[in-house]
Scaffold this motif. Structure first.
Motif: not given
Length: 191
Positions: A37-62
């Motif tokens: 029930g999202l308003r627009c695709k930007r809400e998905i892109w925001r989630c994907q961006y947050a996820l990308a930041k988390l994964r990047k942090a995990a990758r650099t730590l690994l």
């Protein structure tokens, strides 16, 4: 009149896809928009961006040595945050599992999804309307942001607001109007 308000440099919270007209991605996004029930695709892109930041942090730590103090300190902080928001289970508290997170997992933690899943709303769209119209509180605190990430500790405290017409609050605009019409109709019968 000069003010001494703090100026903040806001940055973008989403990242648009590289290829705007990729059929598979467009279909997948549309499915997610409907499901959550999202308003627009930007809400998905925001989630994907947050996820990308988390994964990047995990990758650099690994890449760091397991005994490295930075990896130990920042890694445990990241994993604690992931478990607090219910993104990782207790048996998955390793950096490798952060790389396996999906957009759906993040979308599941939204307040809008939780309100619908707990049966406070009739549909996912009704859940969004209830939140925006200030009927939902989390732990006694009114929240009117559908994308609010719910922590596991406050999941049990999602409820109808105390001063909402759906709760114990005063009746809403339509209810007042109907009551007035009923009283007027009742007054005519007495005469």
């Amino acid at each position: 009149m000069p003010t001494n308000a703090q100026h903040r440099n806001y940055r973008k919270t989403y990242k648009t896809p590289r290829r705007p007209f990729e059929k598979e991605r467009l279909d997948a996004e549309l499915k997610l928009v409907g499901e959550y029930g999202l308003r627009c695709k930007r809400e998905i892109w925001r989630c994907q961006y947050a996820l990308a930041k988390l994964r990047k942090a995990a990758r650099t730590l690994l890449t760091l040595d397991p005994k490295d103090p930075k990896r130990i300190f920042e890694g445990t902080a990241l994993l604690r945050r992931m478990s607090r928001y219910g993104l990782l289970a207790e048996d998955e508290l390793e950096l490798d599992f952060v790389l396996q997170l999906t957009t759906q997992k993040l979308l599941e933690r939204r307040l809008q999804t939780k309100v619908f899943k707990q049966g406070l709303a009739k549909s996912i769209h009704h859940a969004r309307v209830l939140i925006r119209q200030r009927h939902i509180s989390v732990g006694g605190q009114l929240v009117n942001v559908p994308s609010f990430n719910v922590r596991t500790s406050s999941e049990k405290h999602i409820d109808i607001c105390a001063n909402s017409p759906y709760g114990q609050g005063a009746p809403g605009r339509v209810a007042k109007k109907r009551a007035a019409a009923k009283a007027a109709a009742g007054g005519d019968d007495d005469e």
